[in-house]
Design an enzyme around this catalytic site. Structure first.
Site, mmCIF file in Angstrom:
data_model
loop_
_atom_site.group_PDB
_atom_site.id
_atom_site.type_symbol
_atom_site.label_atom_id
_atom_site.label_comp_id
_atom_site.label_asym_id
_atom_site.label_seq_id
_atom_site.Cartn_x
_atom_site.Cartn_y
_atom_site.Cartn_z
ATOM 1 N N HIS A 56 -1.650 -12.413 -2.230
ATOM 2 C CA HIS A 56 -2.747 -13.074 -1.512
ATOM 3 C C HIS A 56 -2.439 -14.534 -1.171
ATOM 4 O O HIS A 56 -3.283 -15.226 -0.620
ATOM 5 C CB HIS A 56 -4.056 -12.933 -2.306
ATOM 6 C CG HIS A 56 -4.562 -11.518 -2.331
ATOM 7 N ND1 HIS A 56 -5.618 -11.086 -3.085
ATOM 8 C CD2 HIS A 56 -4.122 -10.403 -1.658
ATOM 9 C CE1 HIS A 56 -5.811 -9.787 -2.893
ATOM 10 N NE2 HIS A 56 -4.912 -9.343 -2.041
ATOM 11 N N HIS A 103 0.812 -1.211 0.000
ATOM 12 C CA HIS A 103 0.000 0.000 0.000
ATOM 13 C C HIS A 103 0.851 1.270 0.000
ATOM 14 O O HIS A 103 0.444 2.303 -0.509
ATOM 15 C CB HIS A 103 -0.967 0.007 1.186
ATOM 16 C CG HIS A 103 -2.158 -0.875 0.968
ATOM 17 N ND1 HIS A 103 -3.385 -0.636 1.509
ATOM 18 C CD2 HIS A 103 -2.294 -2.014 0.231
ATOM 19 C CE1 HIS A 103 -4.241 -1.583 1.132
ATOM 20 N NE2 HIS A 103 -3.587 -2.438 0.366
HETATM 21 FE FE1 HEB Z 1 -4.424 -7.471 -1.267
HETATM 22 C C1 HEB Z 1 -5.197 -8.263 1.957
HETATM 23 C C2 HEB Z 1 -7.533 -6.146 -1.746
HETATM 24 C C3 HEB Z 1 -3.663 -6.755 -4.559
HETATM 25 C C4 HEB Z 1 -1.106 -8.250 -0.659
HETATM 26 N N1 HEB Z 1 -6.031 -7.234 -0.111
HETATM 27 C C5 HEB Z 1 -6.132 -7.601 1.201
HETATM 28 C C6 HEB Z 1 -7.394 -7.203 1.681
HETATM 29 C C7 HEB Z 1 -8.064 -6.610 0.653
HETATM 30 C C8 HEB Z 1 -7.194 -6.619 -0.476
HETATM 31 C C9 HEB Z 1 -9.454 -6.038 0.696
HETATM 32 C C10 HEB Z 1 -7.925 -7.458 3.086
HETATM 33 C C11 HEB Z 1 -7.508 -6.368 4.039
HETATM 34 C C12 HEB Z 1 -8.013 -6.713 5.416
HETATM 35 O O1 HEB Z 1 -7.176 -6.923 6.290
HETATM 36 O O2 HEB Z 1 -9.233 -6.764 5.605
HETATM 37 N N2 HEB Z 1 -5.412 -6.612 -2.864
HETATM 38 C C13 HEB Z 1 -6.691 -6.205 -2.856
HETATM 39 C C14 HEB Z 1 -7.062 -5.797 -4.199
HETATM 40 C C15 HEB Z 1 -5.984 -5.980 -4.984
HETATM 41 C C16 HEB Z 1 -4.937 -6.486 -4.134
HETATM 42 C C17 HEB Z 1 -8.414 -5.291 -4.598
HETATM 43 C C18 HEB Z 1 -5.866 -5.713 -6.488
HETATM 44 C C19 HEB Z 1 -6.667 -6.630 -7.283
HETATM 45 N N3 HEB Z 1 -2.696 -7.461 -2.376
HETATM 46 C C20 HEB Z 1 -2.593 -7.111 -3.691
HETATM 47 C C21 HEB Z 1 -1.215 -7.118 -4.081
HETATM 48 C C22 HEB Z 1 -0.491 -7.530 -2.994
HETATM 49 C C23 HEB Z 1 -1.448 -7.756 -1.950
HETATM 50 C C24 HEB Z 1 -0.704 -6.725 -5.467
HETATM 51 C C25 HEB Z 1 0.963 -7.692 -2.850
HETATM 52 C C26 HEB Z 1 1.805 -8.047 -3.790
HETATM 53 N N4 HEB Z 1 -3.345 -8.155 0.363
HETATM 54 C C27 HEB Z 1 -2.010 -8.502 0.355
HETATM 55 C C28 HEB Z 1 -1.704 -9.155 1.606
HETATM 56 C C29 HEB Z 1 -2.890 -9.177 2.358
HETATM 57 C C30 HEB Z 1 -3.894 -8.511 1.542
HETATM 58 C C31 HEB Z 1 -0.363 -9.708 2.008
HETATM 59 C C32 HEB Z 1 -3.109 -9.802 3.731
HETATM 60 C C33 HEB Z 1 -2.978 -8.782 4.831
HETATM 61 C C34 HEB Z 1 -3.010 -9.435 6.186
HETATM 62 O O3 HEB Z 1 -2.795 -10.644 6.325
HETATM 63 O O4 HEB Z 1 -3.252 -8.690 7.146
#
Ligand code: HEB
Length: 673
Positions: free
Chosen positions: A253, A90
């Site tokens: 993921h 982020h």
């Molecule tokens: Fe992620 C978690 C959405 C791409 C790495 N994700 C997460 C959550 C959500 C999201 C709603 C839950 C938060 C809480 O704690 O409740 N993503 C999302 C979207 C997209 C994404 C709509 C576009 C399609 N991711 C992504 C990327 C990466 C990531 C490109 C790196 C390479 N995530 C992640 C991790 C986790 C999440 C390691 C787990 C955290 C904890 O365990 O605390």
């Protein structure tokens, strides 16, 4: 100019030009100007940052912290890794290639507006866990480096692949640099987003407050097919292709879980209210794999193995679960979307079956994700820096060091008034051919692509010779100017095109009466446009005032520098090629402060033929032949803070030329790291 954009404009003029508050008299302002907080100066100042010597020690501390339980914020599955990877993503994922803004350099998720984004919920807790480490190293370690490095260590500690680490991020003092990311009046002025959920470039995200796309689906509609386009579009705005997109989403993921334990946060009772098993972050709930603290292919195999059905999770938001209820995993609409597109599906299959491809693609994509706002590799610090990657625009070693610069200068000086058939140039007052203003235009166009936001662009590499820059509207005819310079290049092939372009501009300026300027032959040329990721043309501005303000900011120029550079000699023939009516001045071979005097002392009337052109009128209301300006020029007299500078330059030519030379050299050197 709308009221909103005025507000935004002044807010930002004041934000970056406070040394020029109107109460200061001119002399005092001049004394302080060089100390001013110019973005370029901070580039030149010696780095006191010592992070590079301590990264391996920091990594050990992080590794311990990831598995040390903290009562105030218990870890899922006994490991803070998932939270930390999301934190790094982020922080970095705000990057957008439209103007190079965003990215983790600056560590701005600590401040409003990013702090308040709905997508950044509970990430403050990730920093609480890291605080003792930040305190231990103090100024030797930036928050930004710590957040990214923690993402790396988390990936590694749970068995995932990491390419390396480019350190050297600096922390911002506040969230100002995120204001253009929204929500703010500044973002509204640059690009409003009338339907929040369908925001367009230059914004990176589809919905302000999210990093990229809505997990639940476009406008909360759980239709995976509709999310396909939103994902491709928004990841594209970050500069990610299909394989990078799929491997990042799936690789990310593979770890951790989503938090939406109950409908009415904070839920749970007593001590554990709103945390641990009762955490509500996104309102979506559950892990993607059965092994959320382990790097494996399960995210991809799960996607393929089960029949995914829509349901409303405990947090009241749409998610997907396997029709076979015995496995307790889930997917978002945006995860299932990866099955609804041919190209994405092929990649899901590849990563489900080819572990090596998964490992390899993920580590490169992750490195790009967290590093691409840092500019060329030369800016990286540390002992674990991978070789230069394509997104860092690696250039060959410079070859110009041994060339005879004075001799080349002499050759260029002769070219200024050479006869040529190659293209139409300008004429001086005696009607003789003059090419200096075209050489100035070429150098300016080449160098002014520089962006302080992500240290991309600039003349080093001479990308102006390649698509797309060579096709930008203002660069029409520049191929011919390059051909014209070709005779010099043919005799001095060791001098790079980039150096030659910059030197030619400088020779033209000095010959026309400009102050002497420093030149070092240190640039080199990109091999081809394909191996060089050009910056984008910023042609999305609603009006010239917004364009001027934002361009200054993106380029890292102070108002003085910007106003001075606007007074560069302008080629009459080039202005016509661009589609305007001509220059402000019929003889560009004399470099003076006439531009500023004309700006102040004439009445400017918008042309009926071209809304971007303004024509001077005398006191009788008669149009003055051959005196044209653009809407950008008008901004300089319409905005009081800039007009102040115009007045100073109009009154004092020597001062103007000094500031000009300084600004010109700063811009030409901005991309040398
Ligand atoms: Fe992620 C978690 C959405 C791409 C790495 N994700 C997460 C959550 C959500 C999201 C709603 C839950 C938060 C809480 O704690 O409740 N993503 C999302 C979207 C997209 C994404 C709509 C576009 C399609 N991711 C992504 C990327 C990466 C990531 C490109 C790196 C390479 N995530 C992640 C991790 C986790 C999440 C390691 C787990 C955290 C904890 O365990 O605390």
């Amino acid at each position: 100019m709308t009221k909103l954009s005025q507000v935004a404009f002044f807010a930002s003029v004041i934000a970056f030009a406070c040394a020029q508050c109107p109460h200061m008299d001119a002399m005092k302002r001049r004394d302080t100007i060089r100390l001013e907080n110019s973005a370029f100066e901070s580039l030149e100042s010696p780095r006191t940052y010592k992070g590079m010597e301590i990264f391996s020690e920091v990594k050990e501390d992080i590794r311990k912290a990831l598995k040390t339980p903290r009562e105030e914020w218990p870890a899922d599955y006994g490991h803070y890794g998932g939270l930390m990877i999301r934190g790094a993503w982020h922080c970095a994922g705000t990057y957008r290639k439209s103007d190079g803004r965003g990215g983790c350099d600056g560590a701005r998720p600590r401040f409003a507006p990013e702090l308040e984004w709905e997508d950044n919920g509970n990430l403050d807790n990730s920093r609480i866990i890291l605080e003792p480490i930040k305190e231990k190293y103090g100024d030797d370690l930036s928050w930004a480096d710590l957040l990214v490095l923690t993402g790396n260590v988390a990936i590694e500690d749970m068995g995932g692949p990491v390419l390396g680490f480019c350190g050297g991020r600096m922390d911002d003092a506040d969230g100002t640099n995120s204001l253009p990311l929204g929500p703010s009046t500044i973002q509204e002025a640059i690009k409003p987003c009338p339907v929040n959920g369908k925001c367009e470039t230059p914004l990176g995200q589809t919905k302000i407050g999210l990093i990229y796309v809505n997990p639940e689906g476009v406008m909360d509609e759980p239709d995976p097919e509709k999310s396909v386009h939103a994902i491709r579009d928004s990841f594209g705005r970050m500069g990610m292709n299909d394989s990078e997109t799929v491997v990042l989403i799936g690789g990310g993921h593979t770890y951790g879980k989503a938090h939406g334990a109950c409908e009415d946060p904070p839920c749970g009772e007593g001590e554990m209210k709103g945390k641990g098993n009762n955490t509500v972050t996104s309102g979506l709930e559950g892990p993607w794999t059965t092994t959320p603290t382990q790097w494996d292919q399960e995210y991809f195999t799960n996607l393929l193995k089960y029949d995914w059905v829509k349901f409303k999770g405990p947090g009241g938001r749409y998610q997907f679960k396997p029709s076979d209820d015995s496995v307790h995993i889930q997917m978002f609409t945006t995860d299932v979307a990866l099955l609804h597109d041919e190209s994405y599906l092929a990649l899901v299959r590849k990563y489900a079956t080819d572990k090596e491809a998964l490992d390899n693609d993920f580590k490169y994509a992750w490195y790009k994700l967290v590093t691409r706002d840092m500019g060329p590799r030369e800016r990286c610090h540390g002992e674990d820096i991978p070789p230069a990657q394509p997104f860092q625009n690696p250039l060959p070693e410079p070859s110009s060091a041994t060339v005879d610069v004075p001799a080349i200068k002499g050759r260029i000086a002769k070219l200024l008034r050479a006869e040529t058939e190659i293209l139409e140039g300008d004429k001086d007052t005696e009607g003789k051919p003059y090419y200096g203003a075209l050489l100035v235009h070429l150098a300016y166009q080449c160098a002014s692509t520089f962006r302080i936001t992500d240290y991309k662009g600039g003349c080093n590499g001479a990308a102006i010779r390649f698509v797309p820059q060579k096709d930008w509207p203002e660069n029409v005819g520049m191929d011919k100017v390059l051909e014209f310079l070709g005779s010099v290049h043919a005799d001095y092939p060791d001098m790079s095109w980039a150096d030659l372009i910059v030197l030619a501009g400088e020779v033209a300026l000095v010959e026309a009466g400009g102050e002497p300027m420093d030149f070092n032959a240190v640039r080199s040329d990109a091999v081809s446009g394909e191996h060089y990721e050009s910056v984008e043309l910023r042609d999305y501005y609603v009006n010239a005032t917004v364009a001027v303000r934002d361009s200054m900011d993106v380029m890292g120029l102070t108002p003085d520098q910007f106003v001075a550079l606007m007074g560069r000699p302008r080629s009459n023939s080039q202005m016509k090629r661009i589609g305007l009516l001509g220059s402000y001045d019929t003889d560009p071979s004399h470099f003076t402060n006439e531009y500023y005097q004309l700006l102040l002392n004439s009445t400017w009337v918008q042309s009926e033929q071209n809304e971007h052109v303004y024509i001077a009128e005398d006191s009788e209301g008669v149009k003055i032949e051959g005196t044209h300006m653009t809407d950008w020029d008008m901004v300089l007299i319409n905005v009081p803070e800039l007009k102040e500078i115009v007045s100073e330059f109009a009154a004092d030519e020597k001062w103007f030329k000094e500031v000009f030379a300084e600004a010109w050299v700063a811009l030409m050197r901005a991309d040398l790291f």
